[in-house]
Write a protein that holds these residues in place. Structure first.
Motif, PDB file in Angstrom:
ATOM      1  N   ALA A  17      20.631 -22.950  68.826  1.00 47.07           N
ATOM      2  CA  ALA A  17      20.492 -23.665  67.558  1.00 47.07           C
ATOM      3  C   ALA A  17      19.038 -24.044  67.314  1.00 47.07           C
ATOM      4  O   ALA A  17      18.535 -23.924  66.185  1.00 47.07           O
ATOM      5  CB  ALA A  17      21.365 -24.925  67.568  1.00 47.07           C
ATOM      6  N   VAL A  18      18.358 -24.498  68.358  1.00 46.08           N
ATOM      7  CA  VAL A  18      16.955 -24.879  68.213  1.00 46.08           C
ATOM      8  C   VAL A  18      16.100 -23.658  67.881  1.00 46.08           C
ATOM      9  O   VAL A  18      15.190 -23.725  67.044  1.00 46.08           O
ATOM     10  CB  VAL A  18      16.446 -25.577  69.494  1.00 46.08           C
ATOM     11  N   GLU A  19      16.392 -22.533  68.501  1.00 45.15           N
ATOM     12  CA  GLU A  19      15.645 -21.308  68.212  1.00 45.15           C
ATOM     13  C   GLU A  19      15.860 -20.858  66.770  1.00 45.15           C
ATOM     14  O   GLU A  19      14.919 -20.410  66.100  1.00 45.15           O
ATOM     15  CB  GLU A  19      16.070 -20.202  69.179  1.00 45.15           C
ATOM     16  N   ALA A  20      17.085 -20.968  66.276  1.00 45.45           N
ATOM     17  CA  ALA A  20      17.365 -20.589  64.889  1.00 45.45           C
ATOM     18  C   ALA A  20      16.633 -21.505  63.913  1.00 45.45           C
ATOM     19  O   ALA A  20      16.094 -21.052  62.894  1.00 45.45           O
ATOM     20  CB  ALA A  20      18.868 -20.631  64.633  1.00 45.45           C
ATOM     21  N   MET A  21      16.609 -22.798  64.229  1.00 46.51           N
ATOM     22  CA  MET A  21      15.901 -23.757  63.385  1.00 46.51           C
ATOM     23  C   MET A  21      14.399 -23.476  63.412  1.00 46.51           C
ATOM     24  O   MET A  21      13.730 -23.516  62.368  1.00 46.51           O
ATOM     25  CB  MET A  21      16.205 -25.178  63.857  1.00 46.51           C
ATOM     26  N   THR A  22      13.866 -23.179  64.578  1.00 43.63           N
ATOM     27  CA  THR A  22      12.443 -22.850  64.705  1.00 43.63           C
ATOM     28  C   THR A  22      12.098 -21.620  63.880  1.00 43.63           C
ATOM     29  O   THR A  22      11.043 -21.577  63.216  1.00 43.63           O
ATOM     30  CB  THR A  22      12.084 -22.618  66.183  1.00 43.63           C
ATOM     31  N   ALA A  23      12.971 -20.627  63.878  1.00 43.77           N
ATOM     32  CA  ALA A  23      12.727 -19.418  63.093  1.00 43.77           C
ATOM     33  C   ALA A  23      12.667 -19.728  61.605  1.00 43.77           C
ATOM     34  O   ALA A  23      11.808 -19.189  60.880  1.00 43.77           O
ATOM     35  CB  ALA A  23      13.813 -18.384  63.374  1.00 43.77           C
ATOM     36  N   ASP A  24      13.557 -20.605  61.121  1.00 49.81           N
ATOM     37  CA  ASP A  24      13.529 -21.008  59.713  1.00 49.81           C
ATOM     38  C   ASP A  24      12.206 -21.687  59.372  1.00 49.81           C
ATOM     39  O   ASP A  24      11.596 -21.423  58.322  1.00 49.81           O
ATOM     40  CB  ASP A  24      14.677 -21.989  59.427  1.00 49.81           C
ATOM     41  N   ILE A  25      11.782 -22.592  60.250  1.00 49.91           N
ATOM     42  CA  ILE A  25      10.530 -23.319  60.015  1.00 49.91           C
ATOM     43  C   ILE A  25       9.359 -22.347  59.989  1.00 49.91           C
ATOM     44  O   ILE A  25       8.507 -22.382  59.084  1.00 49.91           O
ATOM     45  CB  ILE A  25      10.317 -24.394  61.098  1.00 49.91           C
ATOM     46  N   ASP A  26       9.305 -21.460  60.975  1.00 49.80           N
ATOM     47  CA  ASP A  26       8.182 -20.525  61.060  1.00 49.80           C
ATOM     48  C   ASP A  26       8.134 -19.572  59.873  1.00 49.80           C
ATOM     49  O   ASP A  26       7.045 -19.209  59.406  1.00 49.80           O
ATOM     50  CB  ASP A  26       8.252 -19.738  62.370  1.00 49.80           C
ATOM     51  N   ASP A  27       9.293 -19.169  59.369  1.00 52.89           N
ATOM     52  CA  ASP A  27       9.319 -18.324  58.170  1.00 52.89           C
ATOM     53  C   ASP A  27       8.656 -19.044  56.998  1.00 52.89           C
ATOM     54  O   ASP A  27       7.891 -18.448  56.234  1.00 52.89           O
ATOM     55  CB  ASP A  27      10.761 -17.960  57.806  1.00 52.89           C
ATOM     56  N   ALA A  28       8.962 -20.342  56.847  1.00 54.74           N
ATOM     57  CA  ALA A  28       8.358 -21.131  55.769  1.00 54.74           C
ATOM     58  C   ALA A  28       6.859 -21.293  55.995  1.00 54.74           C
ATOM     59  O   ALA A  28       6.062 -21.185  55.051  1.00 54.74           O
ATOM     60  CB  ALA A  28       9.041 -22.488  55.674  1.00 54.74           C
ATOM     61  N   LEU A  29       6.465 -21.566  57.238  1.00 56.06           N
ATOM     62  CA  LEU A  29       5.053 -21.769  57.531  1.00 56.06           C
ATOM     63  C   LEU A  29       4.245 -20.486  57.331  1.00 56.06           C
ATOM     64  O   LEU A  29       3.048 -20.544  57.029  1.00 56.06           O
ATOM     65  CB  LEU A  29       4.876 -22.286  58.959  1.00 56.06           C
ATOM     66  N   ASP A  30       4.878 -19.341  57.466  1.00 59.94           N
ATOM     67  CA  ASP A  30       4.200 -18.079  57.178  1.00 59.94           C
ATOM     68  C   ASP A  30       3.795 -17.987  55.711  1.00 59.94           C
ATOM     69  O   ASP A  30       2.775 -17.374  55.368  1.00 59.94           O
ATOM     70  CB  ASP A  30       5.117 -16.898  57.508  1.00 59.94           C
ATOM     71  N   ARG A  31       4.608 -18.572  54.828  1.00 66.93           N
ATOM     72  CA  ARG A  31       4.348 -18.478  53.386  1.00 66.93           C
ATOM     73  C   ARG A  31       3.263 -19.428  52.912  1.00 66.93           C
ATOM     74  O   ARG A  31       2.596 -19.161  51.914  1.00 66.93           O
ATOM     75  CB  ARG A  31       5.645 -18.764  52.609  1.00 66.93           C
ATOM     76  N   VAL A  32       3.105 -20.545  53.612  1.00 61.34           N
ATOM     77  CA  VAL A  32       2.205 -21.594  53.124  1.00 61.34           C
ATOM     78  C   VAL A  32       0.768 -21.109  52.956  1.00 61.34           C
ATOM     79  O   VAL A  32       0.160 -21.317  51.893  1.00 61.34           O
ATOM     80  CB  VAL A  32       2.281 -22.834  54.042  1.00 61.34           C
ATOM     81  N   PRO A  33       0.151 -20.443  53.947  1.00 57.22           N
ATOM     82  CA  PRO A  33      -1.257 -20.041  53.787  1.00 57.22           C
ATOM     83  C   PRO A  33      -1.495 -19.044  52.670  1.00 57.22           C
ATOM     84  O   PRO A  33      -2.653 -18.837  52.267  1.00 57.22           O
ATOM     85  CB  PRO A  33      -1.600 -19.415  55.156  1.00 57.22           C
TER      86      PRO A  33
END
Length: 320
Positions: free
Chosen positions: A192-208
């Protein structure tokens, strides 16, 4: 001339009130209140505001309306953010707020939410140091990356004395907890933590792509997830906003607190003196968002601010 104003911020997890006296370039708190109402309960899944969530929110707001009347605020602004933006039945919210406060609530865009958060968080910095790039007396350096971790969304804003660029992404402590941690065990399992981390990282990829995070020299963190992480890192026995405001939490401390929270049971988190009861079930997700931001963008520390969108709303009233 001093003007007394009332600002209400209705987010996904909490509804907050600031009654303040504003004169020239100073803001003085008269009342600052917060109630965890979980307005965004189930919105990520259903797309609608739940009736019981609306009831909780309106109950808190009626108490705020009484305080506003008692203190004689001359102007009121009600701002609603992520959960209400996403809800198909947001008119139910709008009608209820209008009945309670006599003003139309503003369901602001992610961009405006980011602007208000930046204004509230950096007003003190801007007053201390003009846009020179030189260190302010407390050691912060512009440009700032202001990160406001909410219940339904997180706002990213870069600027010095004004916003240069901002973006709101749909990662928040309530949204991610409902999506990944509900039913995932106590404490949640690694999957569950890995899945949540993947969601966060996908969003952080878009920010820059829209926000020049690489230009920022200081990371400023806002909202309850960030201030709670700071309180834990500072080893406080109880929540103390004066000790938390403008504290500096090193990246390794953010990581340690995040990992600790995700490895604790609900009962263990609830027993922490610094923990608000309404954050117990969502703080793990909020802390993980902060940890991924710090690590992904390479900041050595986060400067924690108790001043945020609520203060930005108050300043916006004073300018109107």
């Amino acid at each position: 001339m001093t003007r007394r104003v009332a600002a209400i911020d209705c987010g996904t997890n909490s509804v907050r009130l600031l009654i303040a006296d504003i004169a020239h370039d100073s803001l003085h708190d008269v009342e600052r209140r917060m109630e965890i109402v979980r307005l965004g309960q189930g919105v990520d899944e259903t797309g609608r505001l739940a009736p019981e969530a609306l009831d909780r929110t309106f109950t808190a707001m009626r108490g705020y309306a009484a305080l506003i009347e008692r203190h004689g605020a001359v102007a009121v602004r009600v701002v609603a953010t992520s959960a209400t933006r996403d809800a198909a039945n947001r008119q139910d919210f709008t009608d209820g707020v209008r009945e309670i406060f006599g003003v139309e609530p503003e369901v602001v865009s992610g961009a405006e939410e980011a602007d208000l958060s930046f204004a509230g968080a950096t007003r003190e910095f801007g007053r201390l140091s003009p846009e020179t790039g030189l260190p302010t007396p407390d050691g912060t350096r512009p440009p700032y990356l202001v990160v406001d971790i909410g219940g339904g969304s997180t706002e990213f804003v870069v600027g010095s004395t004004h916003v240069d660029a901002g973006l709101s992404v749909d990662i928040g402590c309530v949204r991610l907890s409902e999506r990944h941690l509900r039913g995932a065990g106590d404490p949640p399992g690694a999957e569950a933590v890995e899945a949540m981390t993947a969601d966060i990282d996908d969003a952080l990829d878009r920010v820059p792509q829209e926000v020049p995070v690489e230009r920022a020299l200081t990371l400023v963190g806002l909202a309850g997830s960030v201030t709670t992480v700071a309180g834990i890192a500072l080893d406080l026995d109880e929540y103390d906003p004066h000790k938390i405001h403008h504290s500096r939490i090193a990246a390794n401390e953010v990581h340690a607190v995040s990992r600790r929270l995700l490895e604790m049971s609900h009962a263990e988190r609830a027993a922490m003196g610094v923990m608000h009861p309404g954050r117990v079930d969502v703080i793990g997700a909020g802390a993980l968002i902060l940890d991924r931001v710090v690590r992904r963008y390479g900041f050595a520390e986060v400067v924690v601010s108790e001043r945020d969108i609520l203060d930005g709303i108050a300043w916006s009233i004073a300018k109107a």
